[in-house]
Each structure stands twice: as C-alpha cells, then as structure tokens.
Design a protein around this motif. Structure first.
Motif, PDB file in Angstrom:
ATOM      1  N   GLY A 363      55.454  55.092 121.940  1.00 24.05           N
ATOM      2  CA  GLY A 363      54.490  55.430 122.988  1.00 24.05           C
ATOM      3  C   GLY A 363      53.419  54.375 123.161  1.00 24.05           C
ATOM      4  O   GLY A 363      53.023  54.044 124.291  1.00 24.05           O
ATOM      5  N   ILE A 364      52.943  53.828 122.044  1.00 17.89           N
ATOM      6  CA  ILE A 364      51.921  52.772 122.127  1.00 17.89           C
ATOM      7  C   ILE A 364      52.478  51.546 122.842  1.00 17.89           C
ATOM      8  O   ILE A 364      51.799  50.941 123.690  1.00 17.89           O
ATOM      9  CB  ILE A 364      51.432  52.408 120.707  1.00 17.89           C
ATOM     10  CG1 ILE A 364      50.654  53.576 120.093  1.00 17.89           C
ATOM     11  CG2 ILE A 364      50.549  51.161 120.755  1.00 17.89           C
ATOM     12  CD1 ILE A 364      50.277  53.368 118.643  1.00 17.89           C
ATOM     13  N   MET A 365      53.721  51.162 122.523  1.00 25.11           N
ATOM     14  CA  MET A 365      54.335  50.004 123.173  1.00 25.11           C
ATOM     15  C   MET A 365      54.527  50.250 124.673  1.00 25.11           C
ATOM     16  O   MET A 365      54.258  49.372 125.503  1.00 25.11           O
ATOM     17  CB  MET A 365      55.675  49.681 122.513  1.00 25.11           C
ATOM     18  CG  MET A 365      55.551  49.082 121.125  1.00 25.11           C
ATOM     19  SD  MET A 365      57.129  48.448 120.485  1.00 25.11           S
ATOM     20  CE  MET A 365      58.071  49.968 120.348  1.00 25.11           C
ATOM     21  N   VAL A 366      54.985  51.439 125.028  1.00 28.03           N
ATOM     22  CA  VAL A 366      55.217  51.752 126.434  1.00 28.03           C
ATOM     23  C   VAL A 366      53.903  51.759 127.212  1.00 28.03           C
ATOM     24  O   VAL A 366      53.834  51.259 128.352  1.00 28.03           O
ATOM     25  CB  VAL A 366      55.946  53.098 126.570  1.00 28.03           C
ATOM     26  CG1 VAL A 366      55.964  53.565 128.017  1.00 28.03           C
ATOM     27  CG2 VAL A 366      57.372  52.988 126.046  1.00 28.03           C
ATOM     28  N   LYS A 367      52.848  52.288 126.613  1.00 27.77           N
ATOM     29  CA  LYS A 367      51.552  52.309 127.287  1.00 27.77           C
ATOM     30  C   LYS A 367      51.029  50.894 127.526  1.00 27.77           C
ATOM     31  O   LYS A 367      50.328  50.628 128.512  1.00 27.77           O
ATOM     32  CB  LYS A 367      50.539  53.101 126.456  1.00 27.77           C
ATOM     33  CG  LYS A 367      50.803  54.600 126.435  1.00 27.77           C
ATOM     34  CD  LYS A 367      49.775  55.347 125.614  1.00 27.77           C
ATOM     35  CE  LYS A 367      48.458  55.460 126.354  1.00 27.77           C
ATOM     36  NZ  LYS A 367      47.519  56.374 125.697  1.00 27.77           N
ATOM     37  N   LEU A 377      51.049  60.299 123.757  1.00 26.43           N
ATOM     38  CA  LEU A 377      51.583  59.984 122.436  1.00 26.43           C
ATOM     39  C   LEU A 377      52.087  61.229 121.712  1.00 26.43           C
ATOM     40  O   LEU A 377      53.040  61.156 120.930  1.00 26.43           O
ATOM     41  CB  LEU A 377      50.519  59.285 121.586  1.00 26.43           C
ATOM     42  CG  LEU A 377      50.062  57.907 122.075  1.00 26.43           C
ATOM     43  CD1 LEU A 377      49.147  57.264 121.050  1.00 26.43           C
ATOM     44  CD2 LEU A 377      51.246  57.007 122.361  1.00 26.43           C
ATOM     45  N   SER A 378      51.467  62.370 121.992  1.00 21.49           N
ATOM     46  CA  SER A 378      51.940  63.605 121.365  1.00 21.49           C
ATOM     47  C   SER A 378      53.346  63.947 121.849  1.00 21.49           C
ATOM     48  O   SER A 378      54.180  64.419 121.066  1.00 21.49           O
ATOM     49  CB  SER A 378      50.987  64.756 121.672  1.00 21.49           C
ATOM     50  OG  SER A 378      50.863  64.961 123.071  1.00 21.49           O
ATOM     51  N   THR A 379      53.624  63.674 123.116  1.00 20.31           N
ATOM     52  CA  THR A 379      54.974  63.896 123.645  1.00 20.31           C
ATOM     53  C   THR A 379      55.974  62.973 122.955  1.00 20.31           C
ATOM     54  O   THR A 379      57.070  63.397 122.553  1.00 20.31           O
ATOM     55  CB  THR A 379      55.003  63.654 125.160  1.00 20.31           C
ATOM     56  OG1 THR A 379      54.164  64.613 125.807  1.00 20.31           O
ATOM     57  CG2 THR A 379      56.418  63.761 125.717  1.00 20.31           C
TER      58      THR A 379
END
Length: 455
Positions: A363-367, A377-379
């Motif tokens: 999630g961090i990379m995608v954001k 990020l919870s998802t």
C-alpha cells in the motif's frame, strides 16, 4: 424354527432402526465434540493470556536491574520452552508442530490418534511454547486438540465404524479453527477445502461438521465474548479503478508464500538431521528459542508472539516503509525458526501477521506511485493477510472467509477474491504445494509409509 425366524426379523429391525437413528446420533456426538473443543480452546486462549500477563508483570515492575531482569526472563522462558519440547519428545512426538498434518494423516488411517497423550501434551506444551513469546499460533494446537476430542468421544461411545470416527475427527478439526478465530464458517470451509483429499463427504458428515462448528462457536462466545478477533477500523469499498492493483499484490504474495514454505520445509529437514545426533538437542533447541524470544519481548516485542497484537498498529500506520521491511524480514526468520523447530504451535497467526505487513508495504508503494488513488493501508493489510494465507496453505476460499470473519471486512469480498486467487495461482505455477500436505508427506516418508498404505 419359528423362534429363529422371529429372532432374525428382530435383528433386522434393530439394524434398520440403528441405521435410521445413526445420522441423528452422529449429530448429537458432533455437537458434544464442538462444545468440548470450544471450551478447551477458550481455556487454552485464557491460559496463554494469563501466562503472558504474568511474564510481562514480572519484567515490568519486579526487577529494576536490567541485567538481572534479562537473566530472570531468559531463564523462565527457556524453562518453559524446555518443558514444552520435553513433553513432545517424551510423551507424544505427533503433537509437535501445528498438528494439522497429523489430523490429515489420521483421516487416511496413516497416523495414530492417541488422544490420552496428545491432549495434555498439546495443551500444556502449547501453553509453555506460546506463553514464552515464540512466534507461533494457537490455531494448530486447537485444531489437533479438537480432532483428538473427536476421537475420544468416538472411543468413549464405542463407535467402531471408521466413517463415523473420521466424521468426529474432522468435526473437531473444524471446531478448532472456529474456536481459534471465532469463525464458524471458516471452520467448515477448512474441512471442506484443506481436507478435501482425506475427508469422506456424505450428507451426514457435512451436517456433523456444521453442527460441531456452530456448537464450538456458541461455547466460545459464551466464554470469550462475540467480538471479532481483530478490531479493524470501518472499511470502505475499494474503487473499481484500483481493483487491478490487488492482482499484482496477490501474485507477489504467491511468490513470498512459496518461498516461505520452502524455507520452513528446509529448516525442518535440517533440524531433523540435527536432532538425530542426540535426543536432548531437541529439548535444548526449544529452551534456547523460547529463552531468546522471551528476552526479545523486553526489547523488540514486535517480532515475538503470534502477531495479532501487531496488526492494529499496522492499520493505524505506525510504521514507515523501511522499518516495516526490516520487521517483515525479522518476523519471517522468527516464524521459520519457531515453527520449523517442531514446537507445539501453529503457523496460521504468524502467516496472517506477515501478510498484513506485506499488504501495508504494498500500500505504501502504491500510494507513492499512484498518489491520485485513494488507497487505504488497512485495506491492503486485510488483503495481504488473506493472500499470504491462501498462498501458503493453498486454501483460497478459507483464506477469504477467515479474514472476513476475523475483521468483519465483508465489504472487501471482491478484492479479497482477486488477491487470493492470484496468490494461489502464482504458488501453483511455482510448484509449491500446501504446507500441511508437504509436512505430512515428509512424516510418512521418514516412517516408511506410502500415502496409499493403510495401517
């Protein structure tokens, strides 16, 4: 002559009457197995919580000198590990590890079910191993204890029919999953999906598994409450424009799950050879591992324990990318060592924690790459949990449902399906098999038993 005919007709009526009532009797026995599993599994969870609380209280306030405190903690947890491994080695070697491969072997009549040995060893050995801080899950012990309770009930009621015995053993296994995660549907699907090659499916046997899992859930909730295992912030639906991203998440999880299985199996083989040199090395290994992880709970608690306590912090974005990457590497090594050593504990919880870390990293990379996307990020953590479970255990449907029941994230059903299917596809493409099937095969090979050979 007339009396003989009357006796024969009476016997036939008795047999017919038993056959008519047999499914009902099996359902009654299945409810008893489920209730017993729910009660023992709840006591097991309470026991672990009390042991951990006592250990933390001891280290938190009793001793002010850090060196003395470290020595005391290491000594106590090392003793706990030695007790756990000694019980396994001395009384019930089949209780080492998660125990789920042993259940599958029992359903094939290839492994014994010595419930009078396994139940106390798995309960008290599991309390010591998990209470010390080792990276293990409680679901493996709960599943094996549940299946052994099924055999205990079958033996107590003098059930000679193999199918009836197997039905109660499988019912106990499903009830064990239900109790470990407060997830009745997951317990049912675990038997249907993970044990599809060993479990005999009939209308009566499936109903028995349903009844046992429901019974276990009711007893568990009466004792522990009805709240989900993990308290996750309210989830929102994933935008359709981002759905394709989770296919790549699943593929990545498939690669990591395959690698994790390979490393665990390799570690088990290496340590098996190491243990053969001297029997006491098994107990010594347990003492060193338990003492080390008990000590780490004072300084790096994030890399100890099953990992459920870590997940809320991941959801709340308490970690940056590089600390998370280091945390993942350390927990992966810890999981491989603890589970691969033969400790009486499971792999579900550590795998789910690793998946949550990987999901947040993704999630961090995608954001960063797609800042215009509304990525939670919870998802990503929830999807990572299910995807790595599916890749390691090769049970995508169980992975989807168990995470939904644990987190109440029912709104994420579509990305969960995509992630788990992609993860399983990649694991299969890489030639990775179910971790439990591989462990059972290795156990049978060591004993010189062919998979199609019956005891």
């Amino acid at each position: 002559m007339h009396n003989r005919k009357d006796f024969a007709m009476y016997a036939v009526k008795k047999i017919d009457s038993w056959q008519m009532r047999s499914p009902f009797i099996i359902l009654i026995l299945a409810s008893i197995v489920g209730a017993l599993t729910g009660a023992i599994g709840s006591l097991f969870q309470i026991g672990i919580q009390h042991i951990i609380s006592l250990r933390l209280e001891l280290t938190g306030s009793t001793f002010s000198n850090i060196y003395l405190k470290s020595f005391i903690v290491f000594t106590i947890t090392a003793l706990m590990g030695a007790i756990a491994y000694y019980l396994v080695k001395r009384f019930a070697p089949e209780s080492g590890g998660s125990g789920i491969p042993e259940v599958e072997g029992a359903l094939l009549d290839l492994r014994p079910v010595r419930w009078w040995r396994v139940l106390p060893v798995k309960f008290f050995g599991g309390l010591c191993a998990l209470g010390s801080g080792m990276v293990l899950g409680r679901e493996g012990p709960t599943v094996q204890m549940g299946s052994n309770l099924g055999k205990m009930v079958a033996d107590t009621c003098h059930l000679k029919n193999k199918d009836s015995q197997h039905t109660l053993i499988a019912t106990g296994a499903g009830a064990g999953i239900t109790t470990a995660f407060n997830a009745p549907l997951s317990g049912i699907l675990f038997v249907i999906e993970e044990m599809k090659g060993e479990f005999t499916y009939t209308k009566a046997s499936i109903k028995a598994v349903f009844v046992g899992c429901v019974s276990a859930c009711v007893v568990y909730q009466l004792i522990m409450g009805s709240a989900p295992i993990l308290n996750i912030p309210n989830q929102s639906a994933v935008p359709l424009s981002t759905i394709w991203l989770y296919i790549f998440l699943g593929l990545a999880l498939g690669v990591i799950g395959s690698l994790s299985n390979f490393l665990i199996l390799t570690t088990r083989k290496f340590l098996d050879l190491f243990y053969q040199k001297k029997e006491y090395l098994f107990v010594l290994t347990g003492a060193l591992l338990a003492g080390t992880f008990g000590l780490l709970t004072m300084f790096l608690p994030e890399i100890t324990g099953g990992g459920f306590d870590l997940v809320p912090n991941l959801m709340n974005e308490f970690y940056g990318f590089y600390p998370l990457l280091i945390l993942f590497a350390l927990r992966l090594i810890a999981t491989i060592l603890c589970f691969g050593s033969g400790a009486p504990g499971g792999i579900f919880s550590p795998t789910i924690a690793l998946g949550a870390i990987l999901g947040v990293l993704f999630g961090i990379m995608v954001k960063t790459i797609f800042p215009e996307y509304d990525i939670q990020l919870s998802t990503c953590a929830v999807l990572g949990m299910a995807g790595l479970f599916a890749a390691s255990i090769r049970a995508p449907l169980t992975g989807i449902v168990i995470v939904m029941e644990m987190t109440s994230s029912y709104i994420l059903i579509l990305p969960l399906i995509l992630t788990c299917v992609a993860a399983t596809f990649m694991a299969q493409t890489l030639g990775s098999t179910s971790l439990y099937s591989a462990i059972l095969e290795n156990t049978l090979n060591k004993l010189g038993i062919e998979p199609d050979q019956k005891n």
